[in-house]
Design an enzyme around this catalytic site. Structure first.
Site, PDB file in Angstrom:
ATOM      1  CG  ASP A   9      -1.740   1.154   1.451  1.00 24.51           C
ATOM      2  OD1 ASP A   9      -2.424   1.546   0.504  1.00 24.51           O
ATOM      3  OD2 ASP A   9      -1.717   1.722   2.559  1.00 24.51           O
ATOM      4  CB  THR A  15      -4.860   0.029  -1.584  1.00 24.90           C
ATOM      5  OG1 THR A  15      -3.505  -0.180  -1.182  1.00 24.90           O
ATOM      6  CG2 THR A  15      -5.180  -0.880  -2.735  1.00 24.90           C
ATOM      7  CE  LYS A  43       0.954   7.772   3.613  1.00 25.04           C
ATOM      8  NZ  LYS A  43       2.006   8.647   3.100  1.00 25.04           N
ATOM      9  CE  LYS A 143       5.503  -3.289   6.726  1.00 28.14           C
ATOM     10  NZ  LYS A 143       4.980  -2.740   5.467  1.00 28.14           N
ATOM     11  CG  ASP A 168       3.727   4.053   1.939  1.00 31.75           C
ATOM     12  OD1 ASP A 168       3.951   2.923   2.414  1.00 31.75           O
ATOM     13  OD2 ASP A 168       2.618   4.601   1.977  1.00 31.75           O
TER      14      ASP A 168
END
Ligand code: B16
Ligand code: MG
Length: 208
Positions: A9, A15, A43, A143, A168
């Site tokens: 993503d 997405t 994110k 993460k 990202d």
């Protein structure tokens, strides 16, 4: 470099907007505040942890039963969008870099927090380009814990310092650094701290 590990993503596919729409619908139905800036904090973060962030930001407390129902509903809404996606959601340079990596003898792995990763790879028709796929179903620690990237390198049998992670999110960059891997930050600005290089998208990455 012997292996490239790609986040999904925000790196390979666009997405994030569907995660936002799904969380927004859920938050509105529960009278929870949710906006673009709160969304930034999600994110690269797992589904469970994302909900915890939204709940904490709103100062609310919900039972485990409610939390698990909300997660189920959020995913159903997200999947209603994902089921309609196709190759148009691939981000610039994504497919080309996956192919060039293989041509150059570099292993290609997916390292994503998403439990829907395989469906997305099939929908965008890039599933077969991967030598290994590690996603949210394969790890117990999200993460910034490095588990997702360490598992990827273990499956490929490649030393950590010969792996490069394309990410990202700050959580993902931190995870890759902790794993002792090289990092390429993907984004419009220089907000990612600690990445070896930062580029706007994969089309800017020169494999040579
Ligand atoms: P799911 P990535 C992450 O994907 C997203 O960035 C993050 O917003 C999402 O909460 C997480 O996947 C879990 O996704 O609900 O599909 O399991 O960037 O790690 O590829
Ligand atoms: Mg990402």
């Amino acid at each position: 470099m012997k292996a490239f590990i790609f986040d999904l993503d925000g790196v390979l596919v666009d997405t994030a907007k569907y995660h936002y729409l799904a969380w927004k619908e859920v938050a509105d139905s529960l009278n929870l505040n949710f906006n673009e800036s709160m969304n930034e904090k999600l994110k690269g973060v797992s589904r469970d942890k994302s909900l915890k962030i939204i709940i904490e930001e709103n100062g609310r407390d919900l039972s485990e039963f409610d939390l698990s129902n909300i997660l189920k509903i959020k995913n159903e809404i997200y999947l209603s969008y994902i089921n309609k996606i196709d190759r148009n959601e691939l981000l610039p340079g994504a497919e080309s870099l996956l192919k060039k990596s293989k041509e150059n003898g570099i292993f290609v792995c997916l390292g994503s927090a998403s439990k829907n990763a395989k469906l997305i790879l099939h929908k965008t028709k890039i599933y077969n380009l991967f030598d290994c796929i590690i996603d949210g179903n394969d790890v117990s620690n999200a993460k910034p814990n490095p588990e997702v990237f360490i598992k990827s390198s273990q499956i490929l049998g490649i030393e950590h310092n010969l792996c490069t992670v394309f990410e990202d999110s700050q959580a993902g960059i931190d995870a890759a650094i902790t794993a002792g891997m090289n990092t390429v930050g993907i984004g419009e600005n220089n907000a990612l701290k600690g990445a070896n290089i930062i580029i706007k998208n994969l089309a800017e990455f020169n494999i040579n």
